[in-house]
Motif scaffolding. Structure first.
Motif, PDB file in Angstrom:
ATOM      1  N   TRP A 223       5.648  -4.830  -9.040  1.00 49.32           N
ATOM      2  CA  TRP A 223       6.408  -5.100  -7.813  1.00 49.32           C
ATOM      3  C   TRP A 223       6.438  -3.908  -6.861  1.00 49.32           C
ATOM      4  O   TRP A 223       6.835  -4.033  -5.707  1.00 49.32           O
TER       5      TRP A 223
ATOM      6  N   GLU B 225       3.957   0.323  -1.838  1.00 44.96           N
ATOM      7  CA  GLU B 225       5.030   1.170  -1.320  1.00 44.96           C
ATOM      8  C   GLU B 225       4.511   2.590  -1.105  1.00 44.96           C
ATOM      9  O   GLU B 225       3.914   3.187  -2.001  1.00 44.96           O
TER      10      GLU B 225
ATOM     11  N   ALA C 218      16.307 -13.698 -10.386  1.00 48.01           N
ATOM     12  CA  ALA C 218      15.462 -12.652  -9.807  1.00 48.01           C
ATOM     13  C   ALA C 218      16.322 -11.539  -9.230  1.00 48.01           C
ATOM     14  O   ALA C 218      17.207 -11.789  -8.406  1.00 48.01           O
TER      15      ALA C 218
ATOM     16  N   VAL D 271      16.406  -7.867  -7.009  1.00 44.75           N
ATOM     17  CA  VAL D 271      15.661  -7.323  -5.870  1.00 44.75           C
ATOM     18  C   VAL D 271      15.929  -5.826  -5.785  1.00 44.75           C
ATOM     19  O   VAL D 271      16.998  -5.354  -6.180  1.00 44.75           O
TER      20      VAL D 271
ATOM     21  N   LEU E 215      11.146  -2.617  -0.064  1.00 43.13           N
ATOM     22  CA  LEU E 215      10.303  -3.700  -0.573  1.00 43.13           C
ATOM     23  C   LEU E 215      10.895  -5.079  -0.277  1.00 43.13           C
ATOM     24  O   LEU E 215      11.204  -5.855  -1.199  1.00 43.13           O
TER      25      LEU E 215
ATOM     26  N   THR F  44      10.443  -8.664  -2.294  1.00 38.63           N
ATOM     27  CA  THR F  44      10.038  -8.387  -3.672  1.00 38.63           C
ATOM     28  C   THR F  44      11.104  -8.866  -4.645  1.00 38.63           C
ATOM     29  O   THR F  44      12.298  -8.621  -4.443  1.00 38.63           O
ATOM     30  N   GLU F  45      10.689  -9.556  -5.693  1.00 34.22           N
ATOM     31  CA  GLU F  45      11.608 -10.014  -6.716  1.00 34.22           C
ATOM     32  C   GLU F  45      11.167  -9.499  -8.080  1.00 34.22           C
ATOM     33  O   GLU F  45       9.966  -9.352  -8.341  1.00 34.22           O
ATOM     34  N   ILE F  46      12.143  -9.214  -8.936  1.00 29.99           N
ATOM     35  CA  ILE F  46      11.896  -8.708 -10.285  1.00 29.99           C
ATOM     36  C   ILE F  46      12.519  -9.697 -11.264  1.00 29.99           C
ATOM     37  O   ILE F  46      13.714  -9.998 -11.170  1.00 29.99           O
ATOM     38  N   ASP F  47      11.730 -10.227 -12.173  1.00 33.86           N
ATOM     39  CA  ASP F  47      12.252 -11.188 -13.145  1.00 33.86           C
ATOM     40  C   ASP F  47      13.457 -10.607 -13.883  1.00 33.86           C
ATOM     41  O   ASP F  47      13.440  -9.453 -14.314  1.00 33.86           O
TER      42      ASP F  47
END
Length: 423
Positions: A245, A249, A356, A358, A364, A367-370
């Motif tokens: 993710w 950047e 999710a 963020v 970012l 952008t998502e993070i499980d």
């Protein structure tokens, strides 16, 4: 009915733990309300409101890792009541520089010649422009004349610095030739070219932008405001390297390696430290910033510098676990699911759900993070905030979501107690 004594009423509230002057304020407000039959109840209510208005630790269950309203990067730094060698050279016994400690470590970490620390990211940009471009042109792509949270607008900061804005390109397409034309035009008297992190928005579709490496071919210094504070795109402090993710950047080491004369970034975003602004790069330009009169007005104190030093040392040790932001960001979803199942089983309230997280903090966007946590029916955020400690959650589709990625494991007990209270 005669009103009670203000002092006596204030003393009856001593169990709230507030200093007596604040209890006097609460008592006076209650008496001024006029309903003397419930004056003590009103006074206690005013006292509790005053207490809740103070800074408190909270449990962040929103899933926003860098939550601006909650102080952005969580930071655990302790310091005893003691003097420090803030501006003392211990070798010579003479006056030293506050930039010889954290700033020197930051320069080493960024592979820069020198660095200086100010009190936030906007201050870093302001100081650079004031020191290097007052009364002269600073070329910026029209697509990077951004406004971020709190009304921070790049053109207005440039105006306050004394730099003269030279707009180049268009909103969606800027080419190297646009910068070169601006730099070569004597009327602009261009002192530098500024590349600005677009923070919490993106332009997509028919677009073109100029990289730092391309801008480095210009005849003026390039200043890269990378904003969010990623030090190294390789993330050597993480055992498994950079997470997917994080792709795209901008990072300090790579921006300087690509030819930026200076980079500026925040200390409390992806860097994971306290609120601060870092300027790193060419020694002569950093020193010009340090000599500018604004540098004294914008400098941080020993508490911030000590916190930055501790975080920077963790980076140099490649100890990502010691930097709370990176510890949270790197948690395995399976581990979060185990914690969520334990919370639901012990409290008997809610359901385990995948969700999710963020990055947050203008970093970012999209952008998502499980992640994983607990979901409750209805809007329960008010009840959760009323607890001790307050638990901050989010609402979506008339359900309350508690994301455990941003909850420290030691705070699971508070989440479980709050869930039991709701049951």
């Amino acid at each position: 009915m005669r009103p009670p004594s203000v002092d006596a009423l204030a003393r009856s509230l001593a169990d709230t733990g507030l200093p007596h002057p604040l209890l006097v304020d609460a008592a006076r407000k209650a008496i001024a309300d006029g309903d003397l039959e419930v004056v003590e109840k009103r006074a206690r209510s005013h006292a509790h409101a005053a207490a809740r208005s103070l800074l408190h630790p909270v449990v962040n269950a929103t899933g926003v890792l860098l939550h601006t309203n909650l102080g952005r990067a969580p930071l655990a730094v302790s310091a005893d009541a003691a003097y420090s060698n803030l501006e003392l050279d211990l070798s010579s016994g003479r006056r030293g520089s506050r930039h010889a400690h954290a700033a020197a470590l930051l320069a080493r970490l960024c592979d820069a010649e020198d660095a200086i620390v100010v009190n936030n990211g906007a201050s870093a940009v302001l100081l650079v422009l004031a020191a290097l471009s007052t009364g002269r042109g600073a070329a910026v792509s029209r697509g990077e004349l951004v406004e971020i949270g709190g009304g921070f607008r790049v053109p207005e900061v440039m105006e306050q610095s004394g730099a003269i804005l030279v707009e180049v390109g268009t909103t969606n397409r800027t080419r190297l030739a646009d910068f070169a034309s601006a730099a070569e035009n004597p009327a602009n008297d261009t002192a530098l070219a500024l590349k600005v992190h677009q923070s919490n928005y993106r332009i997509v579709g028919f677009t073109e932008h100029v990289t730092v490496a391309e801008m480095a071919s210009l005849d003026v210094p390039v200043v890269a405001d990378i904003g969010s504070g990623l030090v190294d795109a390789a993330c050597p402090w993480l055992a498994h390297g950079p997470p997917a993710w994080l792709a795209g950047e901008p990072a300090a080491r790579q921006s300087l390696a690509d030819g930026a004369a200076l980079v500026t970034f925040s200390g409390d975003k992806l860097f994971g430290g306290p609120q601060a602004g870092i300027i790193a790069g060419r020694a002569d330009l950093v020193q010009r910033c340090g000599r500018h009169p604004l540098a004294r007005a914008l400098r941080p104190g020993s508490l911030v510098l000590n916190a930055l030093q501790q975080v920077t040392l963790a980076y140099l040790r490649r100890d990502g676990e010691a930097i709370e932001f990176w510890r949270m960001a790197s948690l395995a979803t399976a581990d979060l699911e185990d914690r969520a199942q334990s919370a639901v089983a012990e409290s008997g309230v809610g359901d385990v759900a995948h969700m999710a997280s963020v990055p947050g903090g203008g970093t970012l966007p999209g952008t998502e993070i499980d992640s994983c946590g607990v979901v409750l029916d209805g809007d329960q955020t008010g009840s959760l905030r009323a607890g001790s400690p307050p638990i901050i959650a989010r609402v979506s589709d008339n359900r309350t979501w508690l994301d455990l990625r941003t909850v420290a494991p030691g705070d699971d007990r508070h989440v479980i107690a709050a869930l039991k209270a709701l049951g």
